[in-house]
Design an enzyme around this catalytic site. Structure first.
Site, PDB file in Angstrom:
ATOM      1  CE  LYS B  79      -3.990   1.939   2.522  1.00  0.00           C
ATOM      2  NZ  LYS B  79      -4.881   1.769   3.694  1.00  0.00           N
ATOM      3  CB  SER B 154      -8.194   3.649   2.711  1.00  0.00           C
ATOM      4  OG  SER B 154      -7.363   3.076   3.693  1.00  0.00           O
ATOM      5  CB  SER B 178      -8.463   0.870   5.668  1.00  0.00           C
ATOM      6  OG  SER B 178      -9.132   2.097   5.652  1.00  0.00           O
TER       7      SER B 178
END
Lengths: 97, 490
Positions: B79, B154, B178
């Site tokens: 990420k 997210s 997330s």
């Protein structure tokens, strides 16, 4: 909407948040902040008398260590990210007259 | 058999056995990225050349028997809020568009030491603020199961990458759901460990008291292996904890007879899609058949978690994001009048609307006159929520919950109404407030073919129960890939 955000309040929040908002953004921000606060006011239904605020789930305390340098000199790599640099220093606009 | 059919652990095994090389594995994954990335857009950036170079180096170490880790040679996606030395790390924000970290986050360093091959950096909501990956400054990510839908957020890029076989596994981060929510939307497995288990050093902070890094993968065993690799005490993170167990593989395959599963009644009432509810509860039935004891109970304070969370997370975010000022790194406005104007303009041009919204709310609730009424009130509420979970875990080993009220919404349908979007976090957010571990496992699909995940929540430090229960459930089914993921599979 129960929470009406005034122009003064949103200007003050802008100063705290270090954000410059256009007039249009300001109007939207007033609306958004008001709506969120209305929603957050739900917390007022709860009686929290005598409950201590909990910032961390686990107890946290200062972590002490010997002041020994463990990382090497990374001067160049750090400066490589500078928007502007001169003679190994960060350049910012003049701050004192 | 294609590399893309394999889990991380099974691929790692083949590489160790010499049946496949790290280079072949990387090539296959890169070929899949070439095939599907234009549709899915899981990555903010990826570098095939660097990945292949790294794969050659890793393969050499494997050949020399210097690298024997189960994940050695296996391609991973990271990420884009985790610092990667020498590789641009944007947090999907314009303000960090040119930021090249001089160091790597501890979690990434640990993976690299294990011989992981990084394919690229995955897309996310800007600064992890969002539930759809639509607030990224670099374009949206699409759900590989149906490109008209969001992947969740997210960590939407990480979950989409795994679901689309653009990586064998990924790292995500979880501040209010997330990892768990996009895992549910993308049909993959993801775990958020107990707060403090994985070092936050080098993870660009959103809400520091809530943020945790965790794995996203195709199955429970992969998650256990990855988590065992990235967790550990780190003196560089002052909230890092010292656990007794860091080997999570030991819990796989343990008997679940007598396991007490609590089902919060309030979670399965209005607001939850019927199909999602039915599928989530089917997990309870499956485990019940294996000897678990399932019971409904009242978990109190459910409706107060979201307002408390947004006060706390945004307060922390407003403080954490002060550092982005255009002075030492990141975006600097082109025209300005003096230092303060430069800072203001850089921030105003560099941050997107959702980030600004949260920084402003956070600044407001911390401001004098409102601090007690909002911030302290939220922290007191948090104490009550923690207590409610403590009471629940006195009776149950694990709590079963949905990961989200619905399956993945359509692209463009969420951002217009922030509160409605925030309400979608109802099943995940309190887990972060209480510092608990939670795992999402795929349990089926809705009538439109979109995946549904179920969430298992454990008490602090009780990942053992989550792994045991999730693994036992997983043994009753097989991992299902979306059509797009199978494009490159022979």
């Amino acid at each position: 909407m129960a929470n009406i955000i005034s122009d003064e309040t949103i200007d003050y929040v802008g100063i705290l948040a270090q954000l410059e908002l256009s007039d249009q953004e300001k109007e939207q921000a007033k609306k958004d902040l008001g709506t969120m606060l209305d929603y957050i006011d739900k917390l007022n239904e709860l009686d929290v008398t005598g409950v201590s605020p909990m910032s961390h789930v686990f107890p946290v305390w200062n972590v002490f260590r010997e002041d020994q340098v463990t990382n090497g000199d990374d001067h160049e790599n750090m400066l490589a990210n500078a928007p502007e640099e001169k003679n190994g220093q960060y350049v910012v606009p003049k701050t004192v007259e | 058999m294609s590399v893309l059919n394999l889990t991380a652990v099974s691929l790692g095994k083949k590489i160790q056995a010499g049946e496949l090389s790290a280079v072949e594995a990387t090539q296959e994954v890169l070929a899949q990225v070439e095939r599907v990335e234009k549709d899915v857009h899981s990555y903010v950036s990826y570098d095939g050349e660097a990945a292949l170079k790294r794969a050659k180096e890793v393969q050499q170490l494997i050949d020399e028997k210097k690298l024997t880790h189960p994940l050695a040679g296996v391609p991973v996606a990271i990420k884009d809020n985790m610092c990667t030395k020498g590789v641009t790390t944007t947090c999907s924000s314009k303000i960090l568009s040119n930021f090249v970290p001089p160091y790597s986050s501890t979690a990434v360093e640990k993976l690299e030491a294990a011989g992981a091959i990084m394919i690229g950096k995955t897309n996310m909501d800007e600064f992890a603020m969002g539930s759809t990956t639509e607030t990224s400054a670099y374009g949206i990510t699409r759900n590989p199961w149906n490109l008209d839908h969001v992947p969740g957020g997210s960590s939407g890029g990480s979950c989409a990458a795994v679901a689309a076989n653009e990586a064998i596994y990924a790292l995500g981060s979880d501040t209010g759901g997330s990892i768990r929510q996009p895992s549910s939307f993308c049909g993959v497995t993801g775990i958020k460990p107990t707060y403090g288990t994985v070092s936050r050093f080098g993870l660009i902070a959103y809400g520091s008291s809530l943020d945790q890094i965790g794995p996203v993968a195709k199955d429970v065993r992969d998650c256990a292996t990855i988590l065992s690799t990235i967790s550990g005490y780190d003196s560089k993170d002052s909230t890092s904890i010292k656990r007794e167990d860091y080997d999570f593989n030991q819990y796989l395959g343990q008997d679940i007879k007598g396991l007490r599963i609590g089902v919060p009644k309030g979670y399965f009432k209005e607001g939850l899609d019927k199909e999602v509810a039915d599928h989530v509860l089917s997990l309870a039935k499956t485990l019940e058949a294996q000897g678990a004891v399932v019971e409904e109970f009242d978990l109190s304070l459910v409706e107060y978690a979201i307002p408390a969370y947004y006060v706390i997370a945004d307060a922390e975010a407003s403080s954490n994001l002060e550092r982005f000022d255009g002075v030492k790194y990141g975006y600097r406005a082109k025209e300005y009048n003096g230092l303060h104007d430069m800072i203001k303009k850089s921030r105003s041009q560099g941050f997107g609307p959702e980030v600004k919204r949260r920084i402003m709310l956070g600044s407001f609730v911390l401001s004098s006159g409102y601090y007690d009424a909002y911030y302290l009130k939220a922290l007191r509420t948090k104490a009550l929520i923690v207590k409610a979970f403590d009471e629940a875990f006195a009776k149950y080993d694990v709590i079963l919950a949905p990961a989200a009220p619905t399956t993945a919404p359509k692209i463009g349908s969420s951002l217009a109404d922030p509160i409605k979007m925030y309400l979608g976090d109802i099943y995940t957010i309190s887990v972060n407030l209480a510092g608990l571990p939670g795992i999402t496992v795929p349990v089926g699909k809705d009538k439109n073919g979109l995946p549904i995940g179920a969430q298992l929540i454990g008490n602090r430090f009780r990942e053992d129960v989550l792994f045991k229960a999730a693994y036992a459930y997983e043994q009753t089914k097989t991992y299902e890939m979306c059509d797009l993921a199978q494009k490159g599979v022979n």
